[in-house]
Design a protein around this motif. Structure first.
Motif, PDB file in Angstrom:
ATOM      1  N   LEU A 296      -6.520   2.219  -0.530  1.00  0.00           N
ATOM      2  CA  LEU A 296      -5.986   1.225   0.420  1.00  0.00           C
ATOM      3  C   LEU A 296      -6.771  -0.080   0.342  1.00  0.00           C
ATOM      4  CD1 LEU A 296      -5.155   3.243   3.682  1.00  0.00           C
ATOM      5  CD2 LEU A 296      -3.582   2.391   1.920  1.00  0.00           C
ATOM      6  N   GLU A 297      -8.107   0.031   0.208  1.00  0.00           N
ATOM      7  CA  GLU A 297      -8.922  -1.183   0.130  1.00  0.00           C
ATOM      8  C   GLU A 297      -8.561  -1.996  -1.114  1.00  0.00           C
ATOM      9  OE1 GLU A 297     -12.712   0.687   2.680  1.00  0.00           O
ATOM     10  OE2 GLU A 297     -12.916   0.411   0.511  1.00  0.00           O
ATOM     11  N   ARG A 298      -8.417  -1.287  -2.221  1.00  0.00           N
ATOM     12  CA  ARG A 298      -8.060  -2.021  -3.452  1.00  0.00           C
ATOM     13  C   ARG A 298      -6.639  -2.578  -3.365  1.00  0.00           C
ATOM     14  NH1 ARG A 298     -10.320   0.247  -9.101  1.00  0.00           N
ATOM     15  NH2 ARG A 298      -8.718  -1.252  -9.706  1.00  0.00           N
ATOM     16  N   ASP A 299      -5.777  -1.828  -2.707  1.00  0.00           N
ATOM     17  CA  ASP A 299      -4.402  -2.328  -2.565  1.00  0.00           C
ATOM     18  C   ASP A 299      -4.375  -3.601  -1.716  1.00  0.00           C
ATOM     19  OD1 ASP A 299      -1.443  -1.916  -2.892  1.00  0.00           O
ATOM     20  OD2 ASP A 299      -1.608  -1.973  -0.701  1.00  0.00           O
ATOM     21  N   ALA A 300      -5.211  -3.605  -0.669  1.00  0.00           N
ATOM     22  CA  ALA A 300      -5.240  -4.793   0.203  1.00  0.00           C
ATOM     23  C   ALA A 300      -5.641  -6.024  -0.617  1.00  0.00           C
ATOM     24  CB  ALA A 300      -6.209  -4.564   1.354  1.00  0.00           C
ATOM     25  N   ARG A 301      -6.569  -5.815  -1.554  1.00  0.00           N
ATOM     26  CA  ARG A 301      -7.004  -6.940  -2.390  1.00  0.00           C
ATOM     27  C   ARG A 301      -5.864  -7.430  -3.301  1.00  0.00           C
ATOM     28  NH1 ARG A 301     -11.896  -4.735  -5.262  1.00  0.00           N
ATOM     29  NH2 ARG A 301     -12.365  -3.259  -3.605  1.00  0.00           N
ATOM     30  N   THR A 302      -5.119  -6.483  -3.875  1.00  0.00           N
ATOM     31  CA  THR A 302      -4.021  -6.913  -4.760  1.00  0.00           C
ATOM     32  C   THR A 302      -2.960  -7.655  -3.954  1.00  0.00           C
ATOM     33  OG1 THR A 302      -2.898  -4.779  -4.492  1.00  0.00           O
ATOM     34  CG2 THR A 302      -4.267  -5.034  -6.448  1.00  0.00           C
ATOM     35  N   ARG A 303      -2.759  -7.167  -2.743  1.00  0.00           N
ATOM     36  CA  ARG A 303      -1.734  -7.805  -1.903  1.00  0.00           C
ATOM     37  C   ARG A 303      -2.160  -9.236  -1.589  1.00  0.00           C
ATOM     38  NH1 ARG A 303      -0.920  -4.132   2.831  1.00  0.00           N
ATOM     39  NH2 ARG A 303      -2.839  -5.190   3.335  1.00  0.00           N
ATOM     40  N   ALA A 304      -3.452  -9.409  -1.248  1.00  0.00           N
ATOM     41  CA  ALA A 304      -3.959 -10.745  -0.914  1.00  0.00           C
ATOM     42  C   ALA A 304      -3.878 -11.672  -2.128  1.00  0.00           C
ATOM     43  CB  ALA A 304      -5.401 -10.635  -0.414  1.00  0.00           C
ATOM     44  N   ALA A 305      -4.173 -11.103  -3.302  1.00  0.00           N
ATOM     45  CA  ALA A 305      -4.200 -11.942  -4.517  1.00  0.00           C
ATOM     46  C   ALA A 305      -2.807 -12.119  -5.114  1.00  0.00           C
ATOM     47  CB  ALA A 305      -5.140 -11.322  -5.543  1.00  0.00           C
ATOM     48  N   GLY A 306      -1.842 -11.379  -4.600  1.00  0.00           N
ATOM     49  CA  GLY A 306      -0.480 -11.473  -5.134  1.00  0.00           C
ATOM     50  C   GLY A 306      -0.336 -10.826  -6.506  1.00  0.00           C
ATOM     51  N   THR A 307      -1.259  -9.910  -6.861  1.00  0.00           N
ATOM     52  CA  THR A 307      -1.158  -9.216  -8.156  1.00  0.00           C
ATOM     53  C   THR A 307      -0.466  -7.868  -7.963  1.00  0.00           C
ATOM     54  OG1 THR A 307      -3.381  -8.400  -7.772  1.00  0.00           O
ATOM     55  CG2 THR A 307      -3.170 -10.311  -9.221  1.00  0.00           C
ATOM     56  N   LYS A 308      -0.317  -7.108  -9.065  1.00  0.00           N
ATOM     57  CA  LYS A 308       0.419  -5.844  -9.004  1.00  0.00           C
ATOM     58  C   LYS A 308      -0.233  -4.887  -8.005  1.00  0.00           C
ATOM     59  CE  LYS A 308       2.497  -2.413 -12.132  1.00  0.00           C
ATOM     60  NZ  LYS A 308       2.341  -1.257 -11.320  1.00  0.00           N
ATOM     61  N   ARG A 309       0.596  -4.370  -7.122  1.00  0.00           N
ATOM     62  CA  ARG A 309       0.073  -3.508  -6.057  1.00  0.00           C
ATOM     63  C   ARG A 309      -0.489  -2.203  -6.613  1.00  0.00           C
ATOM     64  NH1 ARG A 309       2.415  -4.542  -0.861  1.00  0.00           N
ATOM     65  NH2 ARG A 309       1.184  -2.770  -0.150  1.00  0.00           N
ATOM     66  N   ILE A 310      -1.498  -1.681  -5.929  1.00  0.00           N
ATOM     67  CA  ILE A 310      -2.049  -0.365  -6.280  1.00  0.00           C
ATOM     68  C   ILE A 310      -1.136   0.730  -5.712  1.00  0.00           C
ATOM     69  CG2 ILE A 310      -3.993   1.211  -5.912  1.00  0.00           C
ATOM     70  CD1 ILE A 310      -4.802  -0.939  -7.798  1.00  0.00           C
ATOM     71  N   LEU A 311      -0.668   0.534  -4.496  1.00  0.00           N
ATOM     72  CA  LEU A 311       0.271   1.497  -3.915  1.00  0.00           C
ATOM     73  C   LEU A 311       1.618   1.380  -4.625  1.00  0.00           C
ATOM     74  CD1 LEU A 311      -0.294   1.059  -0.059  1.00  0.00           C
ATOM     75  CD2 LEU A 311      -1.024   2.984  -1.478  1.00  0.00           C
ATOM     76  N   ASP A 312       2.289   2.516  -4.781  1.00  0.00           N
ATOM     77  CA  ASP A 312       3.659   2.469  -5.304  1.00  0.00           C
ATOM     78  C   ASP A 312       4.580   2.303  -4.091  1.00  0.00           C
ATOM     79  OD1 ASP A 312       6.188   2.946  -6.324  1.00  0.00           O
ATOM     80  OD2 ASP A 312       5.515   4.531  -7.684  1.00  0.00           O
ATOM     81  N   THR A 313       4.733   1.044  -3.666  1.00  0.00           N
ATOM     82  CA  THR A 313       5.416   0.794  -2.400  1.00  0.00           C
ATOM     83  C   THR A 313       6.890   1.217  -2.442  1.00  0.00           C
ATOM     84  OG1 THR A 313       5.703  -1.451  -3.152  1.00  0.00           O
ATOM     85  CG2 THR A 313       3.921  -1.065  -1.593  1.00  0.00           C
TER      86      THR A 313
END
Ligand SMILES: Nc1nc2c(c(=O)[nH]1)N[C@H]1C(S)=C(S)[C@@H](COP(=O)(O)OP(=O)(O)OC[C@H]3O[C@@H](n4cnc5c(=O)[nH]c(N)nc54)[C@H](O)[C@@H]3O)O[C@H]1N2
Ligand SMILES: Nc1nc2c(c(=O)[nH]1)N[C@H]1C(S)=C(S)[C@@H](COP(=O)(O)OP(=O)(O)OC[C@H]3O[C@@H](n4cnc5c(=O)[nH]c(N)nc54)[C@H](O)[C@@H]3O)O[C@H]1N2
Ligand SMILES: [Mo]
Length: 759
Positions: A296-313
């Protein structure tokens, strides 16, 4: 270094020369018959017989020698030249035989003729099959059906198992516990709840495509060695194996392929685990919460940076239920709590999570280290949560793989051996056999034992197994066992459960899987199901150990025929004469999975009976895969303070469950005795002990019952704090009967609360 200290250090890899020596030693010590080794050549091959040891897959393209050290041992042990005749047995009283213990009883060899217990002389004596079946039937007819339990240990093939379940229901109960109730019932209940499938979702092929394997609480070097081949291939193509286990098990550290001449002579063993995390007993829930927290922490970073999400949303949205509630729970759980409950550092958990985040296809594998805990179902739920976060179920190279125990334990459940009416094919029973099956759920193993203790269970029929030895709370259970009115054991060799006869008791000897099974309709095949839901035919060709033996299928059919009223639809003689008719019944009972069973089971690799979750069809309450919200962070039922320990009871490399082949545990570097307790050097010092001391372990679960095992030698071993380790079944007296998984009632043999007492 003390003697005991030196013992704990096997330098060889799993597999390798040590495993071949192990086979050769069994060949000699087990006094297996000439050409027994030749029999091994057709083990697990199309047209051959299927190994009776573990439930690992039998690949379509078999190795020259598609067997492992322990599968070979199991077969050679079956094929011993020793014979346990009525003369041998009736020479001693049952009380004397019982004092011999399981090892000596096993050494007496294959039982050759049916035997009846004679209470007046306290001896088993020769009897005929006719006498046995008619007397057993007469007793069963007198008893109230609800007071009888029909147990199965996971070896009997699908044909015998199908008839056995049918027999119990026609007789009038669903008291059909299985060894699975002490093993993977946590999976059958836990996995079913969250993904709608009671069995693993992977196929063997998925192991050729995964990028990472998260491997929890299973010891492949000893308990499913043939998995080491696909694990080695996976590592060689770059897959990372991340292990969570309190013990550093050799079979997960490195492997030398005994079937690869180069590796066996000059090569180095292949290292297997990329990371090894010595989680404390039951700490898997916390460890996986930590993994999810990092995701979740790494996903939050990808979301903030607008890069590919870690979660398979997209997957979470379409296929899962309750993700937000789970996410809140993870966020509310602190790293301090996670570290305390798992015994692992935040750094260690994060580095494991990073592998997870960076892998596209991940498989979660687990065994008894997850299932045998009070909150074992939650551990399984959490592992599924982890997989769901990145869509790792229902795609190639990903999924959830419980490693099953006995060679047909999964299949027995599939074809109707279950105490749960909701899982039994009741409509089909009505339709095919014209009777009304009993509606009430039957006994799990624990419920059978409770009924035994309160006196309401009067009779026990065992299709294999050594149940009294395999269960918790020996002392109380053993006192009650012989009070039963009737005990019947369908078995290959003697064991200590047979030596606790009920008022009337029979031992009915059967063929083993590698032996020729010729019936009225000619030589018969049987079939079994592996951990990957593949069904295979198996045919034995060896001359049976005695001309008096019957097959398990024939014994069940004849017992049923003698006990039940006649009915034109109940064709026991025809079924026992030609097993293909039983397979036709299985196909009609479970048409979607078993159509054309007689043909398909002989295809190379057998046939796959399918799995809805593998297709992302979720047969759950919500119709989606369910995220589990854990209520605890450690799966053990009782916490441990200073001076209180969690005891893990497990298998050595020289045993098959209660059958002990020898007193060494080669892969753990332990020799000579099973009456040992492993402890970390730091814990030994804290307890004021030294290596080699003899101690007593005492139950510490907080009830009033005194449970103890003494004479255990303190043996230093690399283990987490607060953890003790020793062997099943010697330490079973310490496990309280009520100490079991909350959802499935699987006894919690891996986190038993104990204290140490010194003389
Ligand atoms: N040769 C041989 N093969 C067998 C058997 C046999 O006795 N001998 N038995 C068969 C049967 S019926 C079964 S069910 C399977 C059993 O196979 P396994 O599932 O491997 O069972 P165990 O030997 O009990 O070992 C459990 C493993 O879990 C680890 N463990 C214990 N507690 C925990 C925990 O809390 N968390 C984690 N992560 N790990 C933990 C232990 O260190 C050990 O490595 O093997 C089958 N195959
Ligand atoms: N403390 C503790 N307790 C445990 C466990 C643990 O890890 N820790 N593990 C649990 C698990 S996973 C399991 S599966 C159970 C095992 O419990 P069981 O399945 O009841 O025990 P086994 O030792 O496998 O049974 C061995 C006996 O089966 C009979 N037998 C062998 N081959 C055949 C055959 O082909 N046909 C027939 N009819 N009989 C045969 C022989 O008489 C032999 O003595 O123990 C459980 N108990
Ligand atoms: Mo098992």
């Amino acid at each position: 270094m003390s003697d005991t200290n030196m013992r704990a250090g096997y330098r060889g890899p799993a597999g390798g020369w040590g495993s071949l020596k192990g086979i050769a030693k069994t060949e000699m010590n087990g006094r297996s018959r000439p050409s027994a080794l030749a029999t091994l050549a057709v083990q697990n091959k199309p047209g051959g017989y299927m190994c009776s040891s573990c439930a690992w897959a039998k690949p379509p393209v078999a190795h020259v020698a598609e067997f492992c050290e322990n599968g070979a041992k199991a077969t050679l042990w079956d094929l011993t030249s020793e014979r346990c005749t009525p003369e041998f047995i009736s020479r001693r009283t049952v009380t004397e035989l019982r004092a011999l213990g399981d090892y000596q009883l096993e050494m007496a060899g294959r039982i050759t003729e049916p035997m009846r217990y004679d209470a007046a002389s306290d001896r088993y004596v020769r009897t005929s099959w006719e006498e046995a079946f008619s007397a057993i039937a007469a007793k069963l007819q007198q008893l109230e059906p609800k007071s009888v339990t029909f147990y199965t240990s996971g070896k009997a093939a699908l044909e015998a198992s199908y008839l056995y379940a049918l027999f119990a229901r026609m007789y009038g109960n669903n008291n059909l516990p299985d060894s699975s109730n002490m093993c993977h019932e946590t999976t059958s209940v836990g996995l079913k709840k969250v993904i709608g499938s009671p069995v693993g979702t992977c196929t063997l092929e998925d192991l050729e495509h995964c990028d990472a394997i998260f491997y929890f609480g299973q010891n492949p070097g000893t308990n499913s060695p043939r998995i080491l081949h696909p694990l080695k291939r996976a590592v060689e193509r770059g897959c990372k194996i991340i292990v969570f286990n309190p013990l550093r098990e050799k079979g997960l550290l490195e492997f030398a392929d005994p079937q690869n001449p180069v590796q066996m002579t000059v090569g180095k063993p292949t290292p297997l685990a990329a990371q090894y995390h010595q989680v404390r007993p039951g700490g898997d829930i916390a460890a996986i919460m930590g993994l999810c927290k990092r995701v979740l922490e790494r996903d939050a970073r990808t979301r903030a940076a607008g890069t590919k999400r870690i979660l398979d949303t997209a997957f979470i949205e379409q296929h899962t239920h309750d993700f937000d509630a789970f996410m809140s729970k993870v966020e509310a759980t602190s790293w301090d709590e996670i570290e305390a409950a798992s015994g692992l550092s935040r750094d260690a958990v994060e580095s494991a999570a990073d592998v997870y985040c960076e892998s596209q296809k991940v498989i979660g594998i687990y065994g008894m280290g997850l299932t045998q805990h009070v909150h074992g179902s939650q551990s399984i739920g959490l592992l599924v949560n982890l997989l769901l976060m990145r869509g790792n179920i229902g795609k190639q190279g990903a999924g959830c793989t419980p490693i099953r125990g006995h060679s047909n334990v999964q299949g027995q459940r599939t074809v109707g051996i279950t105490e749960k009416t909701s899982l039994a094919p009741m409509d089909k029973y009505r339709e095919l056999f014209g009777f009304e099956p009993p509606q009430e759920d039957g006994h799990t193993t624990v419920e059978f034992l409770e009924a035994l203790l309160d006196g309401s269970n009067k009779a026990f029929v065992g299709l294999g197994g050594n149940l009294a030895k395999a269960v918790p709370d020996h002392e109380r259970v053993h006192d009650a066992w012989s009070k039963m009115e009737l005990t019947v054991h369908i078995a290959t060799k003697l064991n200590s459960t047979h030596m606790m006869p009920g008022k009337k008791s029979w031992i009915l000897p059967c063929l083993v899987r590698s032996e020729d099974d010729t019936q009225a309709g000619g030589p018969q095949q049987v079939s079994i199901e592996d951990s990957f839901s593949c069904i295979y035919g198996s045919i034995g060709r060896r001359t049976p150990a005695s001309p008096h033996l019957l097959s398990e299928t024939a014994i069940v059919a004849r017992m049923a025929k003698a006990t039940l009223p006649t009915n034109p639809l109940w064709k026991w003689d025809d079924w026992a004469g030609d097993y293909s008719l039983i397979r036709d019944l299985i196909a009609r009972t479970f048409p979607e999975q078993f159509y054309d069973m007689n043909v398909r089971m002989n295809l190379p690799g057998g046939f796959y009976r399918g799995n809805a979750a593998h297709e992302r069809i979720w047969k759950t309450e919500s119709g989606k895969a369910e995220f589990t919200i854990p209520t605890v962070l450690n799966a053990c039922g009782v916490g441990n303070a200073e001076g209180h320990y969690h005891l893990v009871t497990l298998r050595s490399n020289d045993q098959f469950n209660t059958t002990i082949y020898g007193h060494d545990d080669r892969l753990r570097g332990l020799k000579g005795s099973r009456m040992i307790v492993l402890m970390s050097p730091a814990e030994i010092a804290r307890a004021g002990l030294k290596a080699g001391d003899k101690v007593t372990l005492v139950g510490d679960a907080g009830d009033d019952v005194r449970r103890e095992v003494s004479g255990l030698e303190v043996t230093p071993y690399d283990l987490p704090d607060g953890t003790l380790v020793g062997y099943f079944p010697e330490l079973n007296p310490l496990v309280p009967l009520w100490y079991h998984d909350k959802a499935s009632k699987t006894p919690a043999a891996k986190g038993v609360p104990v204290r140490i007492e010194t003389a």
